[in-house]
Write an enzyme that holds these catalytic residues in place. Structure first.
Site, PDB file in Angstrom:
ATOM      1  N   LYS B  16       0.864  -1.181   0.000  1.00 34.45           N
ATOM      2  CA  LYS B  16       0.000   0.000   0.000  1.00 34.45           C
ATOM      3  C   LYS B  16       0.898   1.228   0.000  1.00 34.45           C
ATOM      4  O   LYS B  16       1.720   1.410   0.917  1.00 34.45           O
ATOM      5  CB  LYS B  16      -0.884   0.014   1.244  1.00 34.45           C
ATOM      6  CG  LYS B  16      -2.027   1.024   1.166  1.00 34.45           C
ATOM      7  CD  LYS B  16      -3.039   0.618   0.106  1.00 34.45           C
ATOM      8  CE  LYS B  16      -4.465   0.834   0.503  1.00 34.45           C
ATOM      9  NZ  LYS B  16      -5.389   0.136  -0.404  1.00 34.45           N
ATOM     10  N   THR B  61      -3.995  -5.003   0.774  1.00 40.62           N
ATOM     11  CA  THR B  61      -3.309  -3.721   0.961  1.00 40.62           C
ATOM     12  C   THR B  61      -4.127  -2.841   1.906  1.00 40.62           C
ATOM     13  O   THR B  61      -3.564  -2.020   2.622  1.00 40.62           O
ATOM     14  CB  THR B  61      -3.058  -3.004  -0.379  1.00 40.62           C
ATOM     15  OG1 THR B  61      -4.291  -2.632  -0.978  1.00 40.62           O
ATOM     16  CG2 THR B  61      -2.257  -3.889  -1.328  1.00 40.62           C
ATOM     17  N   ASP B  62      -5.435  -3.032   1.936  1.00 35.23           N
ATOM     18  CA  ASP B  62      -6.241  -2.278   2.893  1.00 35.23           C
ATOM     19  C   ASP B  62      -5.846  -2.634   4.326  1.00 35.23           C
ATOM     20  O   ASP B  62      -5.791  -1.747   5.200  1.00 35.23           O
ATOM     21  CB  ASP B  62      -7.730  -2.570   2.677  1.00 35.23           C
ATOM     22  CG  ASP B  62      -8.604  -1.704   3.567  1.00 35.23           C
ATOM     23  OD1 ASP B  62      -8.818  -0.532   3.198  1.00 35.23           O
ATOM     24  OD2 ASP B  62      -9.021  -2.172   4.635  1.00 35.23           O
ATOM     25  N   PHE B 166      34.041  25.006 -13.819  1.00 27.49           N
ATOM     26  CA  PHE B 166      33.999  23.789 -14.643  1.00 27.49           C
ATOM     27  C   PHE B 166      34.880  24.052 -15.851  1.00 27.49           C
ATOM     28  O   PHE B 166      34.520  24.812 -16.752  1.00 27.49           O
ATOM     29  CB  PHE B 166      32.569  23.414 -15.050  1.00 27.49           C
ATOM     30  CG  PHE B 166      32.477  22.084 -15.734  1.00 27.49           C
ATOM     31  CD1 PHE B 166      32.930  20.915 -15.094  1.00 27.49           C
ATOM     32  CD2 PHE B 166      31.959  21.972 -17.018  1.00 27.49           C
ATOM     33  CE1 PHE B 166      32.848  19.679 -15.730  1.00 27.49           C
ATOM     34  CE2 PHE B 166      31.878  20.733 -17.648  1.00 27.49           C
ATOM     35  CZ  PHE B 166      32.330  19.589 -17.016  1.00 27.49           C
ATOM     36  N   ARG B 183      31.043  30.287 -11.504  1.00 30.32           N
ATOM     37  CA  ARG B 183      29.658  30.084 -11.921  1.00 30.32           C
ATOM     38  C   ARG B 183      28.788  29.856 -10.691  1.00 30.32           C
ATOM     39  O   ARG B 183      29.286  29.624  -9.590  1.00 30.32           O
ATOM     40  CB  ARG B 183      29.541  28.884 -12.874  1.00 30.32           C
ATOM     41  CG  ARG B 183      29.922  27.560 -12.251  1.00 30.32           C
ATOM     42  CD  ARG B 183      29.577  26.362 -13.154  1.00 30.32           C
ATOM     43  NE  ARG B 183      29.880  25.096 -12.481  1.00 30.32           N
ATOM     44  CZ  ARG B 183      29.573  23.896 -12.948  1.00 30.32           C
ATOM     45  NH1 ARG B 183      28.991  23.777 -14.125  1.00 30.32           N
ATOM     46  NH2 ARG B 183      29.853  22.795 -12.260  1.00 30.32           N
ATOM     47  N   GLN B 227      30.374  16.662  -9.657  1.00 31.82           N
ATOM     48  CA  GLN B 227      30.858  15.329  -9.270  1.00 31.82           C
ATOM     49  C   GLN B 227      31.696  15.408  -8.005  1.00 31.82           C
ATOM     50  O   GLN B 227      31.495  14.652  -7.043  1.00 31.82           O
ATOM     51  CB  GLN B 227      31.703  14.719 -10.407  1.00 31.82           C
ATOM     52  CG  GLN B 227      30.918  14.112 -11.556  1.00 31.82           C
ATOM     53  CD  GLN B 227      30.614  15.119 -12.673  1.00 31.82           C
ATOM     54  OE1 GLN B 227      30.445  16.320 -12.412  1.00 31.82           O
ATOM     55  NE2 GLN B 227      30.523  14.627 -13.894  1.00 31.82           N
ATOM     56  N   ASN B 253      22.145  18.978 -11.904  1.00 31.63           N
ATOM     57  CA  ASN B 253      22.839  20.257 -12.007  1.00 31.63           C
ATOM     58  C   ASN B 253      21.812  21.274 -12.495  1.00 31.63           C
ATOM     59  O   ASN B 253      21.482  21.308 -13.685  1.00 31.63           O
ATOM     60  CB  ASN B 253      24.019  20.128 -12.981  1.00 31.63           C
ATOM     61  CG  ASN B 253      24.958  21.306 -12.892  1.00 31.63           C
ATOM     62  OD1 ASN B 253      24.549  22.385 -12.447  1.00 31.63           O
ATOM     63  ND2 ASN B 253      26.195  21.126 -13.303  1.00 31.63           N
ATOM     64  N   HIS B 255      21.015  24.184 -13.865  1.00 28.68           N
ATOM     65  CA  HIS B 255      21.834  25.172 -14.575  1.00 28.68           C
ATOM     66  C   HIS B 255      21.307  26.593 -14.404  1.00 28.68           C
ATOM     67  O   HIS B 255      20.124  26.858 -14.613  1.00 28.68           O
ATOM     68  CB  HIS B 255      21.884  24.838 -16.070  1.00 28.68           C
ATOM     69  CG  HIS B 255      22.371  23.458 -16.369  1.00 28.68           C
ATOM     70  ND1 HIS B 255      23.606  23.001 -15.950  1.00 28.68           N
ATOM     71  CD2 HIS B 255      21.813  22.416 -17.042  1.00 28.68           C
ATOM     72  CE1 HIS B 255      23.775  21.743 -16.365  1.00 28.68           C
ATOM     73  NE2 HIS B 255      22.690  21.358 -17.015  1.00 28.68           N
TER      74      HIS B 255
END
Lengths: 301, 301, 301, 301
Positions: B16, B61-62, B166, B183, B227, B253, B255
């Site tokens: 569930k 599932t109940d 980078f 950056r 990384q 990332n 940007h």
């Protein structure tokens, strides 16, 4: 417990996710459209980028993006599986530190509109919510290179208003659910099927055929539980296409609860339902051919 | 390739998903709140339910839902890890066909509001977008029983406006990206950490401490790439808590592109950015202790 | 500026939003399904509930929910417009403090599946993303009572791969956009049309007909701008159905930017596009019959 | 009813939606960040663009985007209200066919992180889910020009675990709700407040002050219904800041239902709740100063 061993990078991968590439084929007056969401993932000799910050072996994710768009022109994306294979092989073949590449694609469907009863040459409406998926893995250089193709569908929302029951289940102290012999069964099928081949497959036809096979068995076979229905759907796909090695299905049980109108003196024999959001049952099944070739890295994320 | 072998059910699980349980502790005038999204998954002897529709071994599932709410009262959800362990063990211990149970929890944070500078007793505002996660697996009966705990955070959105570069990356024919020495670096950290213990851990404190360790290293260590930053964050968590066996990180990332204002005669030295939606880089890293105990089924979905 | 006047409640309304009602018609073996998201809003003599907390004139939103489900059985939801009119009138007629009621409905489309080429009796797949909308307002008691019906569609996503230009526009110091005489034009139409009648309309047929009229003009008429195309679509709907008083359209310009492959020596003549998420142009138009009856409260939220 | 009058364009507007502008102030080592989602809407002499496709008076939405980014550098976005006023005035002042401009901004909050207990100079984590909003309208040329500022907040999610009741409401045949004298009250406040001035306001301080005033009254005043609580919150904002002309509030009643554990012999005195998704009550209130200046076009979309 106190661990004292050295700390190491034990796994890594990286890529560019969700490039929204739309490719129009306009060689004749009757255009074609393929609308894709393309993600690329590379594995390889990238530990230095993580551990010491040396990026000299890292192909930028921006470059992966440019490549995905460039190859969409040529070889093109028709069929999508061949495009994914070419794109993944490109990274492995052309980039020395890359050991394997994975390309994951969602394809959004468009239906050609009708004008005065005739199909229009260059106008479409989006069809959904279902999305076709293609996942390709290419690993190894040169003659060692191997590839795997996985097809699939997400959010194939399907409902039957009868022909479904749920009864004779296990009961414990917390079980209050009443068994039912007639209920609405609704789900959003997410399925993935692994091919035993990477060429010689009529990809678009097989996709349509698997979809039909799964829908037909959902519609026509009485359901004793969503579990059984999922197994039947996977089995139907495998029976229809001997090129399939296995099918993995995940499906929410989109509960439709019969609404209690008896409080108001109104009969409700499976006519008025509340469609619930959360929680929902979630059922998983993998159905396989026993002689399926090994999956290798096909299912690695 | 044509496969001809028998078709079989090769894997299955069900449960569930997304029980939205809110637990208020009101034993004193100063209430406490824990706001959870609880999913349960069972593995075991359920093949008949799929293959022949026999539900006699299936706990509905109940029922799983009822149990999740009942155990939220007692033993309660404070700390969440102990609740997850109790709930998973309940299913394995009390339900014969269940071989293992997995409980996945998202916890949504609430901040006590201030009134006139003082913390209020029973009013909170939601804090986000970050979400704390707990995943527990309990497998085996009786003395064979084992358990695993994984903590985590989703959508810890973090940004630094400098201290990130980078450059010196691999270049090929499709590389047009310019290197940069300053950056914006922004991401939404999704992390999971596996504990080497299931008791004797100050769960809430450790969560806060890991979060702080990761944030501090993100802020203070110069980034040569996302990384490297992810590895540093995983390493910082492991160093801070020897009870951690491994950390798995996935981070987009996000940007932030410097906007080209030079066309209008306006200088833009890292001041005006466009925050892009798609595509985005997506970086994965696993950082481990070499003496970590085996993961067993801890990472199985 | 310092205001010193008394503080008053100047407007209010309340209701129950997003009742997810699914209605199955099963009088014969061939079932029918209508899948609705129903919201109710009441206006009236409710100021005391806000200002002094006196709830004696407040019909609970829970009661509004019960009523929405009860009336889905009888009179039923076929067609949806008549259901909405009955539900709104019920609140005004039966609840003394209610001066007017608004019922807003989203209808989700289901397509009957084919099995062996024949339509199945009780199984469907969801169709989207487009959603049909119905908004009804009923105001006034007894002979004073008046009603308004607004139909509509949301997220009718449509794209043409040629036959669209954008040129000869206003240019200022910040204009860098290049004119184009051949572009992809894509949008997600959100339209609302006000009817000049509340009965005697073939609601389902008119919906289908308006949809077709708008799609055909989008496909076949050359577009000098999305503005022009929206006006043409509204005009086409009004011309097709004289019972329509006005059409309001809102449409994002879902930009498809030709991808710059020239950097790689690859020609791209309108073949490879990037489908952007944000920002997007957003165009609004209202197209009306000059002899349209007054809108009254039809557009009040 | 059949309408036969001429078909005309009766209203129109257009703009660029959701420019995701991030502005970093880096004049000192301690940077500042403002993270915005900026939408612009123009009204004016644009009928020809719709009716005949003549674009000569249309300032492209791309140009609106460029302008939004350019002005984010200078005059800058600090405070956001002044930026919005400058941007809107720019379009009205510099573009002849523009009669009025509307700028709608969402601001996403970032919290400076702590490192070793000290605030870091250039690193933040996102705070949410609440979003601050600013909406500015500038209409008219030269000395005729007027402006309006509306502040606001979206998704201020707030919960009290006691101090709330709902009883003594109107009862009809469909009423099954039980009155309660102690319940969880939770909502996501969406509020907009119209200022009676466009300058001389400490925008950032007033935002924080209104937020605090609303939260404090929610926390401390006993609630007889969400209606009353909303009125109280609007009133508190107006009382705190005489520069406010009116406050408009919309708030879902995020239902927390006490879970029925009595079936299992477990007491549940307001401790375990199910947080429901749909449907939900939805309450609207407008609270005003009686001497508020006219709203003019301030609330036009």
């Amino acid at each position: 417990m106190e661990l004292t061993g050295p700390i190491v990078l034990s796994d890594n991968r990286y890529g560019k996710a969700e490039n929204r590439i739309v490719r129009i084929y306009r060689d004749s007056a009757r255009h074609e459209i393929r609308d894709l969401n393309v993600s690329t993932v590379l594995r390889g000799d990238f530990a230095d980028a993580y551990v010491s910050g040396d990026q000299s072996k890292v192909l930028p994710t921006d470059t992966q993006k440019q490549t995905a768009y460039a190859l969409a022109k040529k070889p093109g994306v028709q069929p999508v599986e061949d495009y994914a294979l070419a794109l993944a092989a490109h990274f492995v073949d052309e980039t020395e530190p890359v050991h394997s590449a994975r390309v994951e694609i969602e394809e959004f469907a468009w239906q050609r509109v009708a004008v005065g009863g005739l199909e229009h040459d260059h106008t479409w409406v989006r069809q959904g919510p279902e999305v076709r998926t293609v996942t390709v893995t290419v690993a190894g250089k040169g003659v060692e290179q191997r590839a795997w193709v996985i097809g699939g569908v997400d959010d194939l929302v399907i409902l039957k208003s009868t022909g479904s029951q749920f009864a004779d289940f296990l009961v414990d102290d917390f079980t209050v659910l009443e068994p039912t012999n007639d209920r609405v069964l609704a789900t959003a099928v997410n399925a993935r099927w692994r091919f035993a081949a990477t060429s010689g497959v009529a990809w678009d036809e097989v996709y349509a055929g698997i979809r039909t096979a799964m829908i037909e068995v959902f519609a026509t076979r009485h359901s004793k539980a969503l579990q059984q229905t999922l197994f039947d759907m996977g089995e139907a796909a495998l029976e229809a296409y001997p090129v399939l090695a296995e099918v993995r299905l995940a499906a929410p049980n989109k509960h439709h609860f019969g609404y209690d109108l008896a409080r108001f003196g109104i009969e409700n024999h499976g006519e008025v339902f509340h469609a619930a959001d959360r929680p929902y049952g979630l059922i998983h099944a993998t159905v396989s051919r026993q002689d399926a070739p090994p999956a290798g890295p096909a299912w690695e994320p």
